[in-house]
Design a protein around this motif. Structure first.
Motif: not given
Length: 569
Positions: A161-164, A170-171, A272-273, A279-282
């Motif tokens: 995922g990612y973290y801002n 997050a994801a 990620y932005s 595209e980011m969906k698992n």
């Protein structure tokens, strides 16, 4: 009368004066008591006003071998405070320009803005920040920030995922494991002056305030080498077949540990932005689809469990069959050339739809449904990643004969990729369904978080495994291996329309299998959405499966389980 009025007025004034003087006296006594006897309380309040929380970095995320997948990088944001300017914006810009990668005019314009606090530059390195501090400019301040970085780029992006840190969003694992990644054993505070300088006292621990405190390190079950191989061959197939998307899952059947989870299209969590939510969906966890012929493994296993068939059973394959209003036929059906009485090896080798329907019909609605529930269809697996779907398994009261029959060869129900991987793993490991997971748990944590549920006997599991191995050995499958016994099945199913009514002319193609079949160490599940060209599980998913399995047996140093190598020419 007038004298009495004046006398009453004087009394009232006297009372007011007395009350006022008494209030002043009491107030003075109160202040005295506060300042002399309760001074400690106010000292503590003053300390609280000056206190700040220590800067905490997120813990690192590692793969199972200690390979860094996510780290916190310390950076600084540069601010200007116009009310403290000792220099004009032009002179200030000249002083800062050597340390900032920007245009002078642009920097002057920024420093000239009519704002009380101006953000000049974000994400400055520690080395640059130290150099700017050396200029001793009172109109400039630096705020420490933590930026999440992913050293391996897009590797395992749908897992991580990612973290801002700015928005605290997050994801993926970054979201699920937030509490652990940000956990520290003690709450550390310190006092600062209005100018931001540290106040040292006897209780200040220099070690606590000299360096940022990190949260707990999180170790995943992911193997970066396995993940890389899966992503490499999945990407190669996407370019060749022009498919919309694809996914590969590699698991250890006995433990439920996920060694790799690749979902295409990939994205870079460092940026990620720039990517869409699609595209980011698992999608290996979130999206459902009809599994097709890979589900025949589950149908036969269900009939084993319910005592309806065994490894010696024979099924009459008539080539086509009508159930209710729906006529079903084999993909290779030729009028007048029905296979006749077949064994289970033939069923899998030729992927017989008719035989699979007849196996399903040996169980009543409730028996079949209850067994599919044991395999965890129609419910979440509990994998430790967010946004998992439960899939679709209609209640038996809503089944008709067509639903029951089509369920036998992979329609009528909708699954997720992780559900299929976990279900077939239960056959691979000797008959025990295990919660798939991505976090490497301690023994105590595993006892709390990992469900282990026996659904079939080891003997049934071995019989079905042997049948699958023989079906691959007899076939012309590209995936069969010279030195390893492979238990596997391909699948092809039509893609449902977006509104859920009817099907498109696009296909899902898949393959699931495990090896070495004598003692399975890895299970591989491949699913591809809407490939172009010659679209079958055997032509799209099987080549990916072959490439991945051939690489994994080498890097994992798996021992061959064939006494006599198979001739695969």
């Amino acid at each position: 009368m007038d004298k009495d009025k004046y006398r009453d007025f004087d009394k009232r004034i006297g009372c007011l004066q007395f009350c006022f003087l008494a209030f002043i006296a009491l107030f003075l006594v109160y202040l005295f008591l506060l300042q002399v006897f309760d001074i400690r309380h106010y000292k503590e309040r003053a300390k609280t006003q000056r206190a700040s929380k220590i800067f905490v970095l997120r813990g690192e995320i590692l793969d199972r071998n200690g390979f860094k997948l996510a780290v916190d990088e310390t950076s600084f944001d540069l601010y200007a405070h116009p009310k403290y300017y000792d220099y004009t914006p032009e002179i200030l810009a000249e002083k800062l320009l050597p340390y900032l990668d920007t245009d002078k005019k642009k920097l002057v314009d920024t420093l000239s803005r009519d704002e009380s606090v101006i953000l000049v530059k974000k994400g400055i390195t520690r080395k640059t920040a130290d150099a700017i501090r050396g200029l001793k400019l009172r109109e400039i301040s630096l705020e420490v920030k933590n930026k999440r970085a992913y050293p391996q780029g897009s590797l395992a992006s749908h897992v991580l995922g990612y973290y801002n840190s700015d928005a605290d969003v997050a994801a993926g694992i970054e979201y699920i494991a937030k509490d652990k990644l940000e956990y520290i054993d003690k709450s550390i505070t310190y006092e600062k002056t209005p100018n931001g300088d540290l106040i040292y006292n006897l209780s200040t621990n220099p070690e606590d305030v000299s360096a940022p405190i990190k949260g707990k390190t999180l170790t995943l079950t992911i193997d970066s080498a396995v993940q890389h191989i899966c992503e490499k061959y999945l990407y190669k197939s996407m370019q060749k077949t022009h498919a919309i998307r694809g996914a590969v899952i590699v698991m250890e059947p006995n433990s439920g540990e996920i060694l790799a989870l690749a979902a295409y299209p990939y994205y870079d969590p460092n940026n990620y932005s720039k990517y869409s939510l699609l595209e980011m969906k698992n999608w290996a966890l979130t999206d459902v689809y009809p599994p097709g012929s890979t589900f025949k493994i589950i149908t036969v296993a269900s009939a084993f469990i319910n005592g309806k068939i065994n490894k010696y059973s024979k099924i009459l394959d008539t080539g086509k069959i009508k159930i209710g209003w729906w006529e079903i036929q084999n993909y290779d059906y030729v009028p007048g050339k029905a296979p006749g009485l077949i064994d289970l090896v033939y069923l899998f080798q030729h992927s017989s739809n008719v035989a699979s329907v007849k196996v399903a019909q040996k169980m009543d609605d409730q028996e079949f449904y209850d067994t599919l529930e044991m395999f965890n269809f129609g419910q979440k697996t509990g994998v430790d990643l967010p946004a998992e779907s439960a899939g679709i398994l209609p209640k038996p009261k809503n089944w008709d004969v067509a639903t029951h029959g089509s369920m036998g060869y992979g329609y009528g129900t909708s699954v997720t990729a992780i559900q299929m991987a976990a279900a077939v793993s239960a056959i691979a490991n000797g008959g025990e369904w295990v919660t798939p997971h991505i976090i490497k748990y301690s023994k105590k944590e595993a006892e709390e978080k990992i469900i282990r549920r026996r659904i079939m006997t080891p003997e049934m599991s071995k019989d079905l495994t042997d049948i699958l191995v023989e079906s691959i050995d007899r076939s012309k499958s590209i995936a069969k291996m010279r030195d390893f016994r492979l238990a596997a099945k391909t699948g092809t199913s039509r893609r449902p329309k977006d509104n859920g009514v009817g099907y498109t002319n696009k296909m899902y193609t898949s393959m699931v299998g495990y090896l070495p079949a004598s003692d399975p160490k890895i299970l591989i599940y491949v699913v591809i959405d809407s490939a172009k060209g010659d679209v079958w599980g055997s032509t799209v998913a099987a080549p990916i499966f072959k490439d991945i399995s051939s690489e994994l047996v080498k890097i994992m140093n798996l021992s061959p389980d064939r006494r006599v190598p198979l001739n695969i020419n």
